[in-house]
Design a protein around this motif. Structure first.
Motif, PDB file in Angstrom:
ATOM      1  N   UNK A 113     147.384  23.622  45.079  1.00 29.95           N
ATOM      2  CA  UNK A 113     146.666  23.416  44.368  1.00 29.95           C
ATOM      3  C   UNK A 113     146.111  21.978  43.809  1.00 29.95           C
ATOM      4  N   UNK A 114     147.150  20.874  43.247  1.00 28.54           N
ATOM      5  CA  UNK A 114     147.281  19.883  42.989  1.00 28.54           C
ATOM      6  C   UNK A 114     146.900  18.435  44.320  1.00 28.54           C
ATOM      7  N   UNK A 115     146.971  18.895  44.985  1.00 27.75           N
ATOM      8  CA  UNK A 115     146.837  18.355  46.512  1.00 27.75           C
ATOM      9  C   UNK A 115     145.019  18.935  46.225  1.00 27.75           C
ATOM     10  N   UNK A 116     145.185  19.857  46.792  1.00 29.57           N
ATOM     11  CA  UNK A 116     143.303  19.869  46.685  1.00 29.57           C
ATOM     12  C   UNK A 116     142.261  19.604  45.854  1.00 29.57           C
ATOM     13  N   UNK A 117     143.306  19.297  44.756  1.00 29.51           N
ATOM     14  CA  UNK A 117     142.526  19.007  43.575  1.00 29.51           C
ATOM     15  C   UNK A 117     142.180  17.044  44.127  1.00 29.51           C
ATOM     16  N   UNK A 118     143.314  15.988  44.238  1.00 32.88           N
ATOM     17  CA  UNK A 118     143.875  14.717  44.809  1.00 32.88           C
ATOM     18  C   UNK A 118     142.934  14.581  46.096  1.00 32.88           C
ATOM     19  N   UNK A 119     142.527  15.314  46.452  1.00 36.57           N
ATOM     20  CA  UNK A 119     142.242  15.416  48.094  1.00 36.57           C
ATOM     21  C   UNK A 119     140.546  15.162  48.142  1.00 36.57           C
ATOM     22  N   UNK A 120     139.903  16.512  46.740  1.00 33.74           N
ATOM     23  CA  UNK A 120     138.571  16.138  46.633  1.00 33.74           C
ATOM     24  C   UNK A 120     138.341  15.146  45.901  1.00 33.74           C
ATOM     25  N   UNK A 121     139.004  14.688  45.201  1.00 38.00           N
ATOM     26  CA  UNK A 121     139.003  13.216  44.242  1.00 38.00           C
ATOM     27  C   UNK A 121     138.268  12.454  45.280  1.00 38.00           C
ATOM     28  N   UNK A 125     135.436   9.852  45.972  1.00 35.40           N
ATOM     29  CA  UNK A 125     135.671   7.930  45.835  1.00 35.40           C
ATOM     30  C   UNK A 125     134.942   7.381  47.074  1.00 35.40           C
ATOM     31  N   UNK A 126     135.406   8.043  47.749  1.00 31.19           N
ATOM     32  CA  UNK A 126     134.682   7.201  49.715  1.00 31.19           C
ATOM     33  C   UNK A 126     133.335   7.609  49.204  1.00 31.19           C
ATOM     34  N   UNK A 127     132.683   8.586  48.944  1.00 26.76           N
ATOM     35  CA  UNK A 127     131.528   8.939  49.318  1.00 26.76           C
ATOM     36  C   UNK A 127     130.105   7.681  48.376  1.00 26.76           C
ATOM     37  N   UNK A 129     131.768   4.919  47.551  1.00 28.77           N
ATOM     38  CA  UNK A 129     132.002   3.683  48.514  1.00 28.77           C
ATOM     39  C   UNK A 129     131.072   4.067  49.438  1.00 28.77           C
ATOM     40  N   UNK A 130     130.733   4.816  50.356  1.00 26.34           N
ATOM     41  CA  UNK A 130     130.179   5.090  51.394  1.00 26.34           C
ATOM     42  C   UNK A 130     128.665   4.193  50.642  1.00 26.34           C
ATOM     43  N   UNK A 131     128.048   5.597  50.207  1.00 24.68           N
ATOM     44  CA  UNK A 131     126.562   4.654  49.123  1.00 24.68           C
ATOM     45  C   UNK A 131     126.140   3.261  48.939  1.00 24.68           C
ATOM     46  N   UNK A 132     127.662   3.022  48.013  1.00 25.03           N
ATOM     47  CA  UNK A 132     127.218   1.619  47.926  1.00 25.03           C
ATOM     48  C   UNK A 132     127.521   1.315  48.940  1.00 25.03           C
ATOM     49  N   UNK A 133     128.251   0.983  50.011  1.00 24.54           N
ATOM     50  CA  UNK A 133     127.962   0.272  51.286  1.00 24.54           C
ATOM     51  C   UNK A 133     126.425   0.503  52.026  1.00 24.54           C
ATOM     52  N   UNK A 134     126.418   1.841  51.885  1.00 27.92           N
ATOM     53  CA  UNK A 134     124.421   1.607  52.867  1.00 27.92           C
ATOM     54  C   UNK A 134     123.410   1.549  52.268  1.00 27.92           C
TER      55      UNK A 134
END
Length: 169
Positions: A113-121, A125-127, A129-134
């Motif tokens: 569960x902790x790993x899944x939460x970290x993955x979602x976070x 963050x990547x999404x 960053x992607x929107x900012x770059x777009x």
């Protein structure tokens, strides 16, 4: 090739030698018992399918596979403290090891569960960053298009009116 049948008692005695605390390897048993290693590997595979704990690579309980440790946890779960101690003595284990394995099993989903939460976070963050770059790319595309349009206009104006430096001469 001769198909040899071994008595069930002998087969069980040999499987006990594979199990803790003896933890004999299959090559050792093959030499000692005069039975082919292939037969012993098959017996071990069948015993594991029935739920018996027969470690393979290591004689050290801390280096057993997760499945082997989990099987020990399952076998000892309904036991009281005295029964667990007797079970551990039979197999060359310490009750503390079994307790640690039980805790690891019980907390396995917490880690997931902790790993899944970290993955979602991290994905969030990547999404972002992607929107900012777009947005930055879109802004730069517009600026480039505007510059290209101005350059084309200046060339047309030059072609129509000529250069402005000609008039000063």
């Amino acid at each position: 090739m001769i198909n040899v049948r071994y008595p069930a008692e002998r087969k069980e005695a040999i499987l006990k030698k594979m199990a803790p605390p003896m933890n004999m390897t299959i090559p050792e048993l093959a030499e000692q018992e005069g039975i082919t290693a292939t037969t012993l590997y098959n017996w071990r595979k069948q015993a594991r399918a029935r739920g018996q704990v027969l470690p393979s690579r290591s004689t050290q309980p801390d280096q057993w596979t997760s499945q082997e440790k989990f099987q020990i946890v399952l076998e000892t779960a309904p036991m009281n403290e005295a029964e667990v101690s007797a079970y551990c003595r039979e197999r060359g284990l310490y009750p503390e090891q079994v307790e640690a394995w039980r805790d690891a099993c019980m907390n396995a989903n917490d880690d997931a569960a902790a790993q899944a939460k970290q993955l979602r976070q991290a994905r969030k963050v990547e999404q972002k960053r992607l929107r900012k770059l777009e947005r930055e790319l879109h802004r730069k595309d517009k600026a480039l298009a505007e510059t290209a349009a101005l350059l084309a206009l200046s060339k047309k104006a030059e072609a129509i009116w000529g250069t402005t430096n000609d008039e000063d001469d």
